[in-house]
Scaffold this motif. Sequence first.
Motif, PDB file in Angstrom:
ATOM      1  N   LEU A 182       0.805  -1.220   0.000  1.00 35.63           N
ATOM      2  CA  LEU A 182       0.000   0.000   0.000  1.00 35.63           C
ATOM      3  C   LEU A 182       0.843   1.278   0.000  1.00 35.63           C
ATOM      4  O   LEU A 182       0.325   2.354  -0.283  1.00 35.63           O
ATOM      5  N   LEU A 183       2.116   1.167   0.310  1.00 37.40           N
ATOM      6  CA  LEU A 183       2.982   2.340   0.422  1.00 37.40           C
ATOM      7  C   LEU A 183       3.097   3.161  -0.859  1.00 37.40           C
ATOM      8  O   LEU A 183       3.010   4.390  -0.791  1.00 37.40           O
ATOM      9  N   PRO A 184       3.278   2.571  -2.037  1.00 35.37           N
ATOM     10  CA  PRO A 184       3.387   3.411  -3.244  1.00 35.37           C
ATOM     11  C   PRO A 184       2.144   4.261  -3.485  1.00 35.37           C
ATOM     12  O   PRO A 184       2.261   5.440  -3.860  1.00 35.37           O
ATOM     13  N   GLY A 185       0.965   3.708  -3.261  1.00 33.42           N
ATOM     14  CA  GLY A 185      -0.260   4.490  -3.427  1.00 33.42           C
ATOM     15  C   GLY A 185      -0.341   5.636  -2.429  1.00 33.42           C
ATOM     16  O   GLY A 185      -0.729   6.750  -2.778  1.00 33.42           O
ATOM     17  N   GLY A 186       0.043   5.369  -1.191  1.00 37.41           N
ATOM     18  CA  GLY A 186       0.047   6.422  -0.181  1.00 37.41           C
ATOM     19  C   GLY A 186       1.064   7.503  -0.486  1.00 37.41           C
ATOM     20  O   GLY A 186       0.797   8.695  -0.297  1.00 37.41           O
ATOM     21  N   ALA A 187       2.238   7.098  -0.976  1.00 42.95           N
ATOM     22  CA  ALA A 187       3.261   8.085  -1.332  1.00 42.95           C
ATOM     23  C   ALA A 187       2.798   8.943  -2.501  1.00 42.95           C
ATOM     24  O   ALA A 187       3.003  10.165  -2.505  1.00 42.95           O
ATOM     25  N   LEU A 188       2.150   8.343  -3.472  1.00 37.48           N
ATOM     26  CA  LEU A 188       1.624   9.091  -4.611  1.00 37.48           C
ATOM     27  C   LEU A 188       0.553  10.084  -4.176  1.00 37.48           C
ATOM     28  O   LEU A 188       0.540  11.236  -4.624  1.00 37.48           O
ATOM     29  N   LEU A 189      -0.314   9.664  -3.281  1.00 39.83           N
ATOM     30  CA  LEU A 189      -1.337  10.581  -2.762  1.00 39.83           C
ATOM     31  C   LEU A 189      -0.706  11.722  -1.966  1.00 39.83           C
ATOM     32  O   LEU A 189      -1.145  12.875  -2.055  1.00 39.83           O
ATOM     33  N   ALA A 190       0.335  11.426  -1.192  1.00 41.88           N
ATOM     34  CA  ALA A 190       1.003  12.466  -0.414  1.00 41.88           C
ATOM     35  C   ALA A 190       1.681  13.487  -1.319  1.00 41.88           C
ATOM     36  O   ALA A 190       1.604  14.700  -1.078  1.00 41.88           O
ATOM     37  N   VAL A 191       2.334  13.012  -2.372  1.00 43.42           N
ATOM     38  CA  VAL A 191       2.973  13.933  -3.322  1.00 43.42           C
ATOM     39  C   VAL A 191       1.924  14.809  -3.986  1.00 43.42           C
ATOM     40  O   VAL A 191       2.103  16.028  -4.132  1.00 43.42           O
ATOM     41  N   ASN A 192       0.811  14.216  -4.389  1.00 44.63           N
ATOM     42  CA  ASN A 192      -0.255  14.997  -5.008  1.00 44.63           C
ATOM     43  C   ASN A 192      -0.871  15.999  -4.035  1.00 44.63           C
ATOM     44  O   ASN A 192      -1.273  17.085  -4.431  1.00 44.63           O
ATOM     45  N   ALA A 193      -0.954  15.636  -2.756  1.00 46.31           N
ATOM     46  CA  ALA A 193      -1.488  16.563  -1.756  1.00 46.31           C
ATOM     47  C   ALA A 193      -0.589  17.781  -1.591  1.00 46.31           C
ATOM     48  O   ALA A 193      -1.052  18.871  -1.263  1.00 46.31           O
ATOM     49  N   VAL A 194       0.701  17.616  -1.857  1.00 46.87           N
ATOM     50  CA  VAL A 194       1.626  18.752  -1.797  1.00 46.87           C
ATOM     51  C   VAL A 194       1.541  19.583  -3.070  1.00 46.87           C
ATOM     52  O   VAL A 194       1.623  20.813  -3.032  1.00 46.87           O
ATOM     53  N   ILE A 195       1.335  18.948  -4.205  1.00 49.92           N
ATOM     54  CA  ILE A 195       1.324  19.644  -5.492  1.00 49.92           C
ATOM     55  C   ILE A 195       0.011  20.376  -5.745  1.00 49.92           C
ATOM     56  O   ILE A 195       0.009  21.507  -6.255  1.00 49.92           O
TER      57      ILE A 195
END
Length: 192
Positions: free
Chosen positions: A85-98
């Motif tokens: 599940l980590l890659p999906g969470g990391a992608l969501l976190a990056v998008n939340a910053v962008i």
Amino acid sequence: MTAHPARIWWAGPLYEALATACRYLLLSLAWTLCAAPLVTAPAATCALVATVRGWAAGHEGPVLATFLTRLRRSARTSTLAAALLLPGGALLAVNAVIVPHMAGQRPYLTVALASVALPYLGFCANLVPVLAAGDRGVRDAFRRTAERLVRHPAPALLTTAVAVTAALCLYVQPLTALVLAAPAARLAATSS
């Protein structure tokens, strides 16, 4: 021989309340120490929920021995599930910053991000009680979590709300983990 009245008072509800509070505090401390390295956080969280679920069922063994046994049992499966599940969470976190920097497109992207992030958070929050329920493979745990979300949306929503509220409290004040972890796990275990 009759007991002293003060002894009866002390051995009653006040003693039980203090014993319960100490058990929860000790369990929260154990979870905090075991989750601090982050790699062990998924296993520690599953062990926390499993321990509290056992307490709700009336199985109150020694706190640390029970927690460490359940930590050892859930280590492999929960760590593998978190790694998947980590890659999906990391992608969501990056998008939340962008997304906040996207000017005119920000309202649309915020809605799109929330429509993906909320189900992801719900799945992750409800995966923990499923993993804590017993030794299963990751595929089976993912399937049971999806079934839980579809068949029992109200308890799943309550578990998600408890997990998100606890995470926000930990984000605002990390020391709340020493008090909040076990009671939040009790709420999540009770709703599942």
